[in-house]
Write a protein that holds these residues in place. Structure first.
Motif, short mmCIF file in Angstrom:
data_model
loop_
_atom_site.label_atom_id
_atom_site.label_comp_id
_atom_site.label_asym_id
_atom_site.label_seq_id
_atom_site.Cartn_x
_atom_site.Cartn_y
_atom_site.Cartn_z
N GLY A 81 -42.75 -31.94 18.38
CA GLY A 81 -44.00 -31.22 18.50
C GLY A 81 -43.85 -30.10 19.51
N ASP A 82 -44.93 -29.38 19.77
CA ASP A 82 -44.91 -28.29 20.75
C ASP A 82 -45.62 -28.72 22.03
N TRP A 83 -45.24 -28.09 23.12
CA TRP A 83 -45.97 -28.27 24.37
C TRP A 83 -46.09 -26.92 25.07
N ARG A 84 -47.22 -26.76 25.74
CA ARG A 84 -47.46 -25.53 26.50
C ARG A 84 -48.34 -25.87 27.68
N GLN A 85 -48.46 -24.92 28.61
CA GLN A 85 -49.27 -25.13 29.80
C GLN A 85 -50.38 -24.10 29.85
N GLN A 86 -51.53 -24.52 30.38
CA GLN A 86 -52.69 -23.63 30.42
C GLN A 86 -52.45 -22.44 31.33
N ASP A 87 -51.86 -22.70 32.47
CA ASP A 87 -51.65 -21.62 33.44
C ASP A 87 -50.26 -21.77 34.03
N ALA A 88 -49.26 -21.56 33.15
CA ALA A 88 -47.88 -21.80 33.57
C ALA A 88 -47.41 -20.85 34.65
N GLY A 89 -48.14 -19.78 34.86
CA GLY A 89 -47.74 -18.86 35.92
C GLY A 89 -47.96 -19.42 37.30
N ALA A 257 -53.73 -33.68 12.66
CA ALA A 257 -53.26 -33.12 13.92
C ALA A 257 -53.25 -34.18 15.02
N VAL A 258 -52.23 -34.12 15.86
CA VAL A 258 -52.09 -34.98 17.03
C VAL A 258 -52.19 -34.07 18.26
N HIS A 259 -53.11 -34.40 19.17
CA HIS A 259 -53.30 -33.61 20.38
C HIS A 259 -53.09 -34.49 21.61
N GLY A 260 -52.49 -33.92 22.62
CA GLY A 260 -52.25 -34.67 23.84
C GLY A 260 -52.35 -33.79 25.06
N GLU A 261 -52.57 -34.44 26.19
CA GLU A 261 -52.61 -33.77 27.48
C GLU A 261 -51.84 -34.59 28.49
N ASP A 275 -49.11 -27.55 36.28
CA ASP A 275 -50.27 -27.25 35.46
C ASP A 275 -50.35 -28.20 34.28
N THR A 276 -51.55 -28.39 33.76
CA THR A 276 -51.77 -29.31 32.65
C THR A 276 -50.94 -28.91 31.44
N VAL A 277 -50.29 -29.90 30.84
CA VAL A 277 -49.44 -29.69 29.67
C VAL A 277 -50.21 -30.11 28.43
#
Length: 1024
Positions: A81-89, A257-261, A275-277
């Motif tokens: 799956g994919d992962w990203r961060q809300q405010d990775a900066g 869809a599968v969603h996670g935090e 930051d939240t993933v």
């Protein structure tokens, strides 16, 4: 020592009572399961209280405990799956070392952020009939990598408990986090009317930390692609991590869809804070059955039934598949890593249709590919009463040219570059109509997808599946706001089609370039060309269809298989900057109307040409040579990672089996990036067909005697100033081994003849040694028994295992293989069985003769040593003995054995070890000459030089002959070609050196050396 037992018992009871009150219960497992302790139930209860407070009762039956455990482990695991961060900066989670990119090298794929989660344990032991949650543990793997085609952790498989890990390498970063928590179900939520499944867990990790002195800018740069070498940030252990994953309870079009935090409970100023993933994936269609429950949405796109697409009707009218086997077509040609190519008549492929427009960095303006994932096709009765139908579900994923292709097709996220579809295949219409939902969301189902299966190919139409994606309005009509996306699945490699007793449908080929190819043939030479004259004078034959045994259609299929080629190099004409280790193949698509791989004759499609039309020019005279021409079509393909394969040239023309030449007209797609089509409009459906290709095949009757490589010439018929013009290209294919050669055993004939030659030379040499010992009986004691024992073993083993063992040799890393036994040749040869039996019998007779002659020489040596010992019974040390010789000479074979194991990765066979000692048969004699200080000539020159020549001959032949091929190996594998390397000449060169040393020892023996030394000493005494 027992005083503490009461206290421990009370403490244990208290812990049990405390744990029974907690919704997250620790356990140790039973029923053969490994012990698993849950020690963080207090943290889970605190962090997961909002989820636990809304949980509903689980549907659990104790008698189905193993099934319950396996279902959860299978359904709640996902991969890539994919992962990203809300405010990775601000606080990025992982760094990336981009120093793997070589300066000036191939442009690397962009790094991908991939997430894999596996449920490793389900504590079903403590679940009651009224439980609302169950203890679980799992592992989450987050990675940033350019390539990750393999499985980080295999979903669906039981894996042991993992420990926290962090690894960073050039081009790849990996973080493994073990979690433990609870599984619950909820009525409300995003899982549809039946609610959702929820995992709430806490984890422990080893996290990379950012320097507090870098400030915000430094933190931001730390999370970006860095070209620094040896990027190794410090790490810190952290237990303050919470993971929440939500799954739909049912797998449907809009609920997949599968969603996670994943978030950190540390303070923002803490070094371990991140930051939240956000995690995004989809339910695996193989882990949870798909439910066809979207008839209402399908009706908005397919009711009334849309008219057939003009593209399919115009180009394949009356030639579309209209059968029950649509499901088999999709499962065979459109699953896994299958890629789709968009097509456009006037402009290069871009990012049209429903998918999110790419940026320049994403490869916008470059060729678009679309992968088809999670195909589900169920045959069923059609609602309107037609005979056959099927229900179809799948996910389309747009692939960027900047992604690693094999990794991208395995991604499981649902986003703006994925389109979930569901619909119906109507056999009577030859069309599948489906509704498409962008990103899998119910509010984004504004697309219609139509698929067709053409059954007739041509040089410009080689699609196994055609498709069109259009946007629709609320009323079901097409909108013109976004251009439609035309999909074209090129016919794959015939070796990827698979072989079955019943092929899904019949196929045909429409030859349109045969007349042009015939003109090319006439311009290339007359019927009495030099190649024809040589072929007739030497009685050479070339690949042709069989005349006995197989039926005509099967013989055409087998001929097509023989005409396939693999090339040694990839010319600059074909782009390969996105391909790792590319290889070029010429694959036959059809011979006459035998299309595809070997297919049962009952499914052979009749000719699509008009009766009486052979595809040849009308003015051509009806000569026997012209009547023998066969219409053929082929593909010149580039095979390699990460794309799998891509077509470089579509070919069509004629093949002349009388002289082994093929004359083809080629078409290539010039709509790809970097090709200027604005100045050239004489194209055929976007393809430039001004390419001529000539292929010259080697004869089938000269294998292993002369070169067995095919030659290919590619030329452009355009003028030099045309932007599509290219210079002439010459290619040389890897050596061929035709089926007839393997079955008839031409290699067996040559190997048998080589055995006969080797044994004849050895017998002649042994007879010369016997004559020499008869006239020089005094030198017989100095012939090494160890040398004769090696010879005896070398002739005795082939009598047991087969005479082909005589040609065994040791290779150091090359791909040479053991020649097949004559029995296998004879079994496959049929009518030539007597020939191979005669070769085998003659070889065994010669082996027996060589063995007896070696025994006779050994008998003479033993008798001469016995007489010498009788003359000097008190001085036995004067009689030569082979104990020291044998000890010293065993070192060389052992060293060679170790070297072969180190280079080849496996031990020698017994035959190879015996062959090695026989190649070095003079080593014991050389050592004996030194140990015994001989002053005579024990061996006749004709003996040791003859035996050496006999042992070197097979090595020299294998090195000088054209490379062989392994007919049992796939043409795509590296083992297909068996080549000798210069390092394989080490053994024969050592054998020649040994012969030279023995010659020197016998020519300048120790007596002469002693005299020379004494004379030198007298000169020195005179001087002083």
């Amino acid at each position: 020592m027992f005083s503490g037992l009461p206290f421990h018992g009370v403490l244990l009871l208290c812990l049990c009572a405390l744990s029974s009150c907690s919704p997250f219960e620790p356990s140790q497992g039973r029923n053969g399961d490994r012990a698993h302790g849950y020690r963080r139930f207090a943290d889970v209860q605190r962090q997961c209280q909002p989820v636990l407070s809304t949980a509903v009762e689980l549907r659990y039956y104790p008698e189905r405990e193993p099934v319950f455990r396996r279902e959860l482990e299978r359904k709640l695991s996902f991969e890539k799956g994919d992962w990203r961060q809300q405010d990775a900066g601000h606080a990025p989670l992982l760094p990336f070392d981009g120093s793997d990119v070589a300066t000036g090298g191939r442009v690397p794929p962009d790094p991908l952020r991939l997430a894999t989660f596996v449920l490793t344990h389900v504590d079903a032991d403590r679940v009651g009939t009224t439980a609302v949650n169950v203890n679980v543990s799992g592992v989450l793997v987050l990675s940033v990598a350019r390539e990750s085609a393999g499985d980080e952790i295999r979903p669906g498989a039981r894996v042991p408990a993992a420990s926290p890990e962090f690894e960073i390498l050039p081009g790849s970063t990996m973080l493994k986090i073990p979690f433990e928590g609870v599984y619950t179900e909820r009525v409300e939520g995003g899982g549809g009317g039946d609610g959702e499944r929820v995992l709430c867990m806490v984890g422990s990790a080893v996290l990379p930390t950012r320097s507090t002195n870098d400030g915000a800018a430094g933190s931001s740069n730390w999370g970006q692609v860095s070209a620094r070498t040896n990027l190794r940030p410090p790490v810190i252990a952290d237990n303050n991590i919470v993971l929440m994953i939500r799954y739909p309870k049912w797998h449907t079009l809009t609920t997949r869809a599968v969603h996670g935090e994943m978030w950190s409970t540390n303070a923002v100023s803490d070094a371990a804070y991140f930051d939240t993933v956000r995690l995004m994936s989809k339910i695996n269609v193989y882990n949870m059955g798909y439910q066809f429950q979207s008839d209402e949405l399908v009706a908005t796109a397919c009711s009334p039934w849309p008219a057939s697409d003009a593209m399919a009707v115009e180009n394949h009218s009356g030639e579309l598949h209209r059968g029950i086997s649509m499901c088999e077509v999709l499962n065979r040609f459109a699953t896994g890593a299958t890629t789709w190519q968009c097509s456009s008549k006037d402009q290069p492929c871009r990012w049209p249709g429903p998918f999110e427009a790419g940026t320049a960095a994403d490869g916008a303006g470059e060729a678009l590919a679309v992968a088809l994932q999670d195909v589900r096709c169920l045959p069923s009765s059609d609602a309107d009463g037609s005979k056959y139908s099927a229900r179809v579900s799948a996910v389309f994923r747009a692939l960027s040219p900047r992604e690693h292709r094999l990794t991208a097709v395995k991604r499981t996220s649902l986003d703006s570059k994925t389109l979930a579809v569901e619909g119906v295949w109507k056999a009577t219409a030859g069309q599948a109509c489906m509704v498409g939902c962008l990103g899998g969301g119910r509010n984004a189902c504004h697309y219609r997808v139509c698929l067709y299966v053409p059954t007739t190919f041509s040089i410009t139409r080689r699609s196994i599946i055609l498709g069109r994606i259009t946007s629709i309005s609320a009323g079901g009509g097409e909108e013109e706001t976004r251009p439609p996306l035309l999909l074209e699945q090129r016919v794959p490699s015939v070796r990827l089609w698979g072989v079955s007793d019943v092929f899904p449908f019949r196929m045909a080929y429409n030859y349109t370039k045969v007349e042009q190819a015939g003109e090319f043939l006439r311009r290339s030479g007359s019927a009495f060309s030099a190649r024809d004259i040589v072929a007739k004078s030497l009685s050479l034959s070339y690949p042709k269809k069989g005349t006995t045994g197989d039926d005509e259609v099967t013989s055409l299929f087998r001929l097509g298989d023989e005409l396939m080629l693999r090339f040694t190099a990839l010319p600059d004409l074909f782009p390969s900057e996105w391909t790792e280790r590319p290889a070029l193949f010429l694959e036959m698509l059809s011979v006459e109307q035998a299309v595809g791989p070997i297919t049962p004759p009952s499914f052979w499609h009749g000719s699509s040409m008009v009766p009486g039309d052979s595809g040849q020019p009308d003015e051509e005279p009806a000569s026997s040579v012209r009547r023998s021409l066969l219409n053929v079509s082929a593909e010149l393909r580039i095979v390699g990672k990460p794309f799998g394969w891509m077509t470089a040239l579509s070919l069509e023309g004629v093949y002349n089996p009388e002289d082994g030449r093929m004359f083809l007209i080629g078409c290539w797609d010039v709509r790809l990036p970097g090709r200027n089509v604005s100045m050239s409009r004489d194209l055929e459906e976007g393809m430039d067909c001004s390419v001529e290709v000539k292929v010259e095949y080697p004869p089938t009757t000269t294998y292993r005697l002369i070169g067995s490589t095919a030659k290919v010439h590619i030329t452009s018929t355009r003028s030099a100033g045309d932007p599509l013009y290219f210079g002439a290209v010459k290619l040389e294919a890897l050596p061929l081994m035709y089926q007839k050669q393997w079955r008839a055993g031409s290699g067996g004939v040559i190997n048998g003849a080589l055995c006969i030659v080797v044994l004849s030379v050895a017998i002649a040499a042994s007879l010369s040694q016997l004559r020499y010992l008869k006239s020089h009986a005094d030198v017989a004691p100095y012939v090494s028994d160890a040398m004769l024992a090696v010879q005896f073993l070398g002739y005795g083993l082939p009598l047991i295992t087969g005479s082909e063992a005589l040609l065994e040799k040791v290779t150091f890393g090359s791909q040479a293989t053991k020649p097949p036994p004559y029995s296998s040749y004879a079994a496959a040869a049929g009518t030539d069985d007597e020939v191979y039996r005669a070769i085998g019998q003659m070889s065994r007779a010669l082996l027996l003769a060589a063995l007896l002659l070696t025994l006779r020489i050994g008998h003479k040596v033993r008798r001469s040593r016995a007489r010498m010992l009788a003359r000097s019974p008190l001085e036995p040390w004067r009689v030569p003995a082979d104990r020291k010789v044998l000890a010293y000479s065993s070192g060389a074979p052992l060293a060679a054995f170790s070297l072969a194991v180190a280079l080849n990765g496996q031990a020698m066979s017994v035959e190879q070890l015996v062959a090695l000692t026989q190649d070095l048969f003079l080593l014991p004699q050389m050592i004996g000459n030194a140990v015994w200080r001989v002053n005579c000539k024990p061996l006749a020159g004709s003996y040791y030089l003859g035996i050496t020549a006999a042992r070197v001959l097979p090595h020299a032949y294998d090195y000088l002959r054209p490379p062989a091929v392994d007919p049992y190996s796939d043409q795509y594998s590296n083992e297909y070609l068996q080549m000798s390397r210069p390092v394989d000449l080490v053994v024969p060169l050592v054998a020649i050196v040994l012969a030279l040393v023995v010659y020197v020892q016998q020519r300048w023996n120790y007596a002469m050396v002693s005299r020379m030394c004494k004379a030198e000493q007298k000169k020195l005494q005179h001087i002083f």
